[in-house]
Design an enzyme around this catalytic site. Structure first.
Site, PDB file in Angstrom:
ATOM      1  N   TYR A  43       0.632  -1.121  -0.217  1.00  0.00           N
ATOM      2  CA  TYR A  43      -0.149  -0.314  -0.177  1.00  0.00           C
ATOM      3  C   TYR A  43       0.472   1.550   0.278  1.00  0.00           C
ATOM      4  O   TYR A  43       0.430   2.543  -0.449  1.00  0.00           O
ATOM      5  CB  TYR A  43      -1.213   0.286   1.424  1.00  0.00           C
ATOM      6  CG  TYR A  43      -2.076  -0.641   0.761  1.00  0.00           C
ATOM      7  CD1 TYR A  43      -3.414  -0.155   0.220  1.00  0.00           C
ATOM      8  CD2 TYR A  43      -2.595  -1.524   1.982  1.00  0.00           C
ATOM      9  CE1 TYR A  43      -4.550  -1.437  -0.136  1.00  0.00           C
ATOM     10  CE2 TYR A  43      -3.788  -2.831   1.812  1.00  0.00           C
ATOM     11  CZ  TYR A  43      -4.015  -2.972   0.055  1.00  0.00           C
ATOM     12  OH  TYR A  43      -5.320  -3.448   0.305  1.00  0.00           O
ATOM     13  N   ASP A  78     -12.676 -17.032   2.723  1.00  0.00           N
ATOM     14  CA  ASP A  78     -12.627 -15.646   3.007  1.00  0.00           C
ATOM     15  C   ASP A  78     -12.071 -14.994   1.760  1.00  0.00           C
ATOM     16  O   ASP A  78     -10.714 -14.995   1.738  1.00  0.00           O
ATOM     17  CB  ASP A  78     -12.016 -15.416   4.269  1.00  0.00           C
ATOM     18  CG  ASP A  78     -12.269 -14.053   3.815  1.00  0.00           C
ATOM     19  OD1 ASP A  78     -12.042 -13.491   3.391  1.00  0.00           O
ATOM     20  OD2 ASP A  78     -11.516 -13.327   5.043  1.00  0.00           O
ATOM     21  N   GLU A 145      -4.152   1.069   5.032  1.00  0.00           N
ATOM     22  CA  GLU A 145      -5.452   0.740   3.987  1.00  0.00           C
ATOM     23  C   GLU A 145      -5.901   2.572   3.595  1.00  0.00           C
ATOM     24  O   GLU A 145      -6.593   2.503   2.821  1.00  0.00           O
ATOM     25  CB  GLU A 145      -6.861  -0.411   4.851  1.00  0.00           C
ATOM     26  CG  GLU A 145      -6.477  -1.434   4.177  1.00  0.00           C
ATOM     27  CD  GLU A 145      -7.206  -2.345   4.927  1.00  0.00           C
ATOM     28  OE1 GLU A 145      -7.861  -3.767   4.285  1.00  0.00           O
ATOM     29  OE2 GLU A 145      -8.554  -1.813   5.631  1.00  0.00           O
TER      30      GLU A 145
END
Length: 204
Positions: A43, A78, A145
């Site tokens: 990120y 998931d 994030e």
């Protein structure tokens, strides 16, 4: 039986996986997020770390597939291996975050790994607007994030819609906007009713 939970970043996949596993007595398999050694770097510099991150996820998802194939339990997962490539890898390639060489190498590995793989018996897709995703991402407060661009989330959402529209397996679409299945029992009950109907023919 194999149940997959699909959805964009912040859609609620992990929470729903945990809750459904507890409700039905299914065995959960979670995405390798908290112990992924590349995620924070990714990120900060997506172009530099895309290939490393996606290969790490690919190996972990292959391990999941191998465990699912030999398990006699119902597995709820998931995010699936199919979602990883069709959404995230192809999005990074289109955005210029993966070179053609790295993309082709990844796809060669992926195609070899998945040549004998089956789609989940049921895929549950948490459909979410970008505004809802941003709200959820801010609530959980993962530092790496919070700097994610709206364009990145929007591109992923568009890819999800295209992928789900062409998905060849059994898919249940749940509109996650306005739902709080973690804190409102009626929302969670609505989801389990839909699953019961799809898997067991109940409430039809």
């Amino acid at each position: 039986m194999h149940i997959g939970i699909a959805g964009n970043i912040g859609a609620g996949k992990t929470t729903l996986t945990r809750m459904l596993a507890a409700h039905y007595g299914w065995t959960p398999r979670f995405e390798s997020v908290t112990f992924n050694p590349y995620l924070e770097d990714y990120y900060k510099d997506i172009k530099r770390w895309s290939f490393n991150l996606e290969i790490f996820f690919l190996v972990r998802r292959l391990e999941d597939l191998m465990e699912i194939a030999k398990s006699e339990s119902v597995i709820i997962q998931d995010r699936t291996i199919f979602e990883g490539v069709n959404i995230f890898v192809k999005n990074n390639y289109d955005m210029g975050n993966l070179s053609e060489r790295d993309f082709n190498t990844y796809m060669e590995i992926y195609n070899t790994m998945t040549s004998v793989s089956k789609y989940p018996d049921l895929l549950i897709y948490l459909k979410s607007s970008v505004a809802h995703l941003v709200s959820q991402i801010q609530k959980r407060g993962r530092d790496y994030e919070l700097g994610m661009s709206l364009e990145y989330l929007k591109n992923l959402n568009e890819r999800y819609e295209q992928w789900i529209a062409a998905y060849p397996g059994n898919v249940l679409i749940i509109d996650a906007d306005g739902m709080d299945f973690e804190n409102r029992p009626e929302d969670f009950a609505h989801i389990t009713d839909l699953i019961d109907s799809r898997l067991y023919g109940l409430f039809q």
